[in-house]
Design a protein around this motif. Structure first.
Motif, mmCIF file in Angstrom:
data_model
loop_
_atom_site.group_PDB
_atom_site.id
_atom_site.type_symbol
_atom_site.label_atom_id
_atom_site.label_comp_id
_atom_site.label_asym_id
_atom_site.label_seq_id
_atom_site.Cartn_x
_atom_site.Cartn_y
_atom_site.Cartn_z
ATOM 1 N N ASN A 1 0.823 -1.205 0.000
ATOM 2 C CA ASN A 1 0.000 0.000 0.000
ATOM 3 C C ASN A 1 0.858 1.257 0.000
ATOM 4 O O ASN A 1 0.331 2.349 0.001
ATOM 5 C CB ASN A 1 -0.900 0.026 1.246
ATOM 6 C CG ASN A 1 -1.986 -1.012 1.150
ATOM 7 O OD1 ASN A 1 -2.326 -1.463 0.067
ATOM 8 N ND2 ASN A 1 -2.500 -1.408 2.291
ATOM 9 N N THR B 1 -10.869 7.748 3.304
ATOM 10 C CA THR B 1 -12.005 7.156 3.994
ATOM 11 C C THR B 1 -13.268 7.560 3.228
ATOM 12 O O THR B 1 -13.225 8.458 2.380
ATOM 13 C CB THR B 1 -12.103 7.671 5.441
ATOM 14 O OG1 THR B 1 -12.364 9.074 5.393
ATOM 15 C CG2 THR B 1 -10.816 7.414 6.212
ATOM 16 N N ARG C 1 -11.019 -1.158 -7.307
ATOM 17 C CA ARG C 1 -10.036 -1.188 -6.225
ATOM 18 C C ARG C 1 -10.652 -1.703 -4.933
ATOM 19 O O ARG C 1 -10.310 -2.763 -4.452
ATOM 20 C CB ARG C 1 -9.443 0.210 -6.011
ATOM 21 C CG ARG C 1 -8.654 0.723 -7.209
ATOM 22 C CD ARG C 1 -8.321 2.185 -7.054
ATOM 23 N NE ARG C 1 -7.330 2.389 -6.009
ATOM 24 C CZ ARG C 1 -7.061 3.577 -5.486
ATOM 25 N NH1 ARG C 1 -7.704 4.647 -5.886
ATOM 26 N NH2 ARG C 1 -6.159 3.705 -4.538
ATOM 27 N N PHE C 2 -11.573 -0.943 -4.372
ATOM 28 C CA PHE C 2 -12.170 -1.351 -3.102
ATOM 29 C C PHE C 2 -13.510 -0.664 -2.918
ATOM 30 O O PHE C 2 -13.846 0.272 -3.663
ATOM 31 C CB PHE C 2 -11.245 -1.038 -1.913
ATOM 32 C CG PHE C 2 -10.713 0.359 -1.896
ATOM 33 C CD1 PHE C 2 -11.492 1.414 -1.476
ATOM 34 C CD2 PHE C 2 -9.415 0.619 -2.319
ATOM 35 C CE1 PHE C 2 -11.001 2.704 -1.456
ATOM 36 C CE2 PHE C 2 -8.908 1.915 -2.316
ATOM 37 C CZ PHE C 2 -9.694 2.955 -1.879
ATOM 38 N N CYS C 3 -14.285 -1.142 -1.932
ATOM 39 C CA CYS C 3 -15.609 -0.574 -1.654
ATOM 40 C C CYS C 3 -15.730 -0.202 -0.178
ATOM 41 O O CYS C 3 -15.075 -0.798 0.676
ATOM 42 C CB CYS C 3 -16.703 -1.595 -2.002
ATOM 43 S SG CYS C 3 -16.814 -1.937 -3.768
ATOM 44 N N TYR C 4 -16.581 0.750 0.074
ATOM 45 C CA TYR C 4 -16.842 1.184 1.448
ATOM 46 C C TYR C 4 -18.146 0.580 1.955
ATOM 47 O O TYR C 4 -19.083 0.384 1.173
ATOM 48 C CB TYR C 4 -16.976 2.704 1.502
ATOM 49 C CG TYR C 4 -15.752 3.461 1.068
ATOM 50 C CD1 TYR C 4 -14.696 3.677 1.949
ATOM 51 C CD2 TYR C 4 -15.643 3.956 -0.227
ATOM 52 C CE1 TYR C 4 -13.568 4.370 1.546
ATOM 53 C CE2 TYR C 4 -14.513 4.654 -0.634
ATOM 54 C CZ TYR C 4 -13.487 4.853 0.256
ATOM 55 O OH TYR C 4 -12.365 5.552 -0.137
ATOM 56 N N CYS D 1 -19.585 -6.041 -2.171
ATOM 57 C CA CYS D 1 -18.315 -5.455 -2.625
ATOM 58 C C CYS D 1 -17.820 -6.207 -3.865
ATOM 59 O O CYS D 1 -17.404 -7.368 -3.774
ATOM 60 C CB CYS D 1 -17.305 -5.525 -1.480
ATOM 61 S SG CYS D 1 -15.587 -5.335 -1.955
ATOM 62 N N PRO E 1 -15.089 -5.912 -5.960
ATOM 63 C CA PRO E 1 -13.709 -6.416 -5.974
ATOM 64 C C PRO E 1 -13.508 -7.611 -5.027
ATOM 65 O O PRO E 1 -12.687 -8.490 -5.297
ATOM 66 C CB PRO E 1 -12.888 -5.205 -5.511
ATOM 67 C CG PRO E 1 -13.723 -4.022 -5.855
ATOM 68 C CD PRO E 1 -15.149 -4.464 -5.675
ATOM 69 N N VAL F 1 -8.605 2.837 6.601
ATOM 70 C CA VAL F 1 -9.545 3.421 5.642
ATOM 71 C C VAL F 1 -10.949 2.842 5.817
ATOM 72 O O VAL F 1 -11.945 3.504 5.538
ATOM 73 C CB VAL F 1 -9.026 3.196 4.199
ATOM 74 C CG1 VAL F 1 -10.035 3.670 3.175
ATOM 75 C CG2 VAL F 1 -7.704 3.926 4.012
ATOM 76 N N GLY F 2 -11.029 1.608 6.291
ATOM 77 C CA GLY F 2 -12.334 0.986 6.530
ATOM 78 C C GLY F 2 -13.000 0.463 5.277
ATOM 79 O O GLY F 2 -14.209 0.253 5.259
ATOM 80 N N ALA F 3 -12.241 0.250 4.195
ATOM 81 C CA ALA F 3 -12.806 -0.251 2.948
ATOM 82 C C ALA F 3 -12.457 -1.741 2.778
ATOM 83 O O ALA F 3 -11.669 -2.299 3.540
ATOM 84 C CB ALA F 3 -12.279 0.557 1.772
ATOM 85 N N LEU F 4 -13.071 -2.345 1.758
ATOM 86 C CA LEU F 4 -12.887 -3.772 1.483
ATOM 87 C C LEU F 4 -12.590 -3.981 0.000
ATOM 88 O O LEU F 4 -13.007 -3.171 -0.815
ATOM 89 C CB LEU F 4 -14.159 -4.545 1.846
ATOM 90 C CG LEU F 4 -14.627 -4.454 3.288
ATOM 91 C CD1 LEU F 4 -15.984 -5.150 3.417
ATOM 92 C CD2 LEU F 4 -13.613 -5.085 4.225
ATOM 93 N N PRO F 5 -11.948 -5.102 -0.398
ATOM 94 C CA PRO F 5 -11.433 -6.162 0.462
ATOM 95 C C PRO F 5 -10.161 -5.727 1.186
ATOM 96 O O PRO F 5 -9.446 -4.854 0.725
ATOM 97 C CB PRO F 5 -11.124 -7.280 -0.539
ATOM 98 C CG PRO F 5 -10.806 -6.576 -1.813
ATOM 99 C CD PRO F 5 -11.689 -5.366 -1.831
ATOM 100 N N LEU G 1 -4.934 -3.445 1.268
ATOM 101 C CA LEU G 1 -6.283 -2.934 0.991
ATOM 102 C C LEU G 1 -6.543 -2.995 -0.507
ATOM 103 O O LEU G 1 -5.713 -2.575 -1.303
ATOM 104 C CB LEU G 1 -6.403 -1.487 1.475
ATOM 105 C CG LEU G 1 -7.734 -0.803 1.161
ATOM 106 C CD1 LEU G 1 -8.896 -1.505 1.855
ATOM 107 C CD2 LEU G 1 -7.686 0.659 1.566
ATOM 108 N N GLY G 2 -7.703 -3.545 -0.873
ATOM 109 C CA GLY G 2 -8.055 -3.676 -2.281
ATOM 110 C C GLY G 2 -7.754 -5.079 -2.778
ATOM 111 O O GLY G 2 -7.115 -5.880 -2.086
#
Lengths: 174, 175
Positions: free
Chosen positions: A45, A53, A157-160, B73, B75, B139-143, B159-160
């Motif tokens: 990362n 966030t 990339r990612f989800c919240y 989610c 990803p 960050v609190g995101a997933l995966p 993260l990601g």
């Protein structure tokens, strides 16, 4: 005789200094804050200093420029989006009744295994019509608090997780 | 000093610096190299798909890939088949994948009918986001994927969606 070039010892010291600087100046977190387990911060990362966030990634501006309407403007960085079908809206005052939201600027994306999904991104907006209860006492017709529930991702990339945001709406007089 | 020797010395120093920076960026065990000692994994217990409480200590001694994910989610859903492949490949090498779903049992059960998963799935619901934060997910995101070594130390976080080749390289380095 003085050499016109930097001496090898000085060159070595300079390079060591630069190397140490690179080692210790590497990004440590998404927002410059030390994460709960800073020692675990992954080198995978380390190049993603732009990690945000959900609160930082998505901003909603509420305005009431027309009687009986609330307009929400979405602000987000490039590549971030919100799912249209995961929005939810509630007003804290019983004097107001929300109508069906009108989404503008939506885009259809292919979303992994879930198939196609409609999303909203930066610059898109949502129009929320509302009616005022005819028998509501005038003291209840203050600016209500709108709770918006939404869920979004950074594309590929990612989800919240779903987020709730409370906005005080400056409702125009009837 | 001749100009040839100076050029040679400069080249050597440049090479050393390049190696130093490269090692800092790409070495999977770089935490130690930077003087950051690995941290013991936080303890937790969550129900599995059958509702049985499972404690993370149950898998102590194994190399653990702990994946925080959710059915909502995209990803996350995309990378799970890759984890299934790797779990199969590393089954005899003391590697254990564990999924923590930021989701409810019903949604995960529906997902499993479409995508069979060959490793334990624990049900964390939205409260497990806090657990992910305890594991360093600021960050609190997933995966969000964590690698825990055989001594219960957290060695990597990501993260990601993670590349399968990257994950394999990390696992091989710790086996």
């Amino acid at each position: 005789m003085t050499s016109p070039l930097v001496s090898p010892v000085k060159a070595l010291l300079a390079l060591c200094f630069c190397g140490c600087g690179l080692l210790f100046s590497w990004p440590v977190g998404a927002t410059g804050q030390t994460p709960p387990m800073a020692g675990l911060d992954s080198f995978f990362n380390s190049g993603e200093a732009d990690l945000l966030t959900a609160d930082e990634a998505f901003n909603l501006l509420a305005e009431s420029s027309k009687v009986g309407e609330i307009r929400l403007l979405i602000q987000s960085p490039p590549g971030y989006f919100l799912y249209r079908d995961r929005f939810g809206f509630t007003l804290d005052s019983s004097a107001y009744h929300l109508g069906k939201p009108v989404f503008s600027g939506t885009e259809t994306i292919h979303d992994g295994l879930t198939g196609e999904a409609e999303v909203l991104a930066d610059g898109d907006s949502i129009l929320l019509p509302f009616q005022v209860d005819a028998i509501a006492p005038s003291r209840h017709l203050v600016s209500p608090t709108l709770t918006v529930r939404f869920q979004g991702c950074a594309k590929d990339r990612f989800c919240y997780p779903p987020v709730s945001r409370q906005l005080v709406v400056p409702v125009l007089p009837q | 000093m001749t100009s040839g020797k100076k050029i040679g010395l400069f080249g050597l120093l440049l090479l050393a610096t390049t190696v130093l920076v490269w090692a800092r960026a790409d070495n999977p065990t770089g935490q130690e190299a930077a003087g950051q000692a690995p941290v013991l994994r936080p303890a937790f217990s969550l129900p599995d798909m059958q509702g049985t409480a499972r404690d993370i200590s149950e898998w102590d001694g194994k190399l653990i890939v702990l994946n925080f994910w959710a059915t909502w989610c995209g990803p996350c859903r995309e990378e799970i088949p890759l984890f299934v492949q790797l779990q199969e490949k590393y089954l005899g090498r003391n590697v254990q994948f564990i999924g923590v779903a930021i989701d409810n049992q019903k949604a995960v059960s529906k997902f499993q009918t479409q995508t069979p998963v060959n490793y334990p799935l624990l049900i964390g619901d939205f409260a497990a986001i806090d657990l992910a934060r305890d594991y360093g997910n600021s960050v609190g995101a997933l995966p969000y994927t964590v690698i825990i070594d055989q001594q219960q130390r957290v060695r990597h976080t990501h993260l990601g969606a993670i590349e399968i080749d990257t994950l394999e390289t990390m696992l091989e380095a710790l086996l």
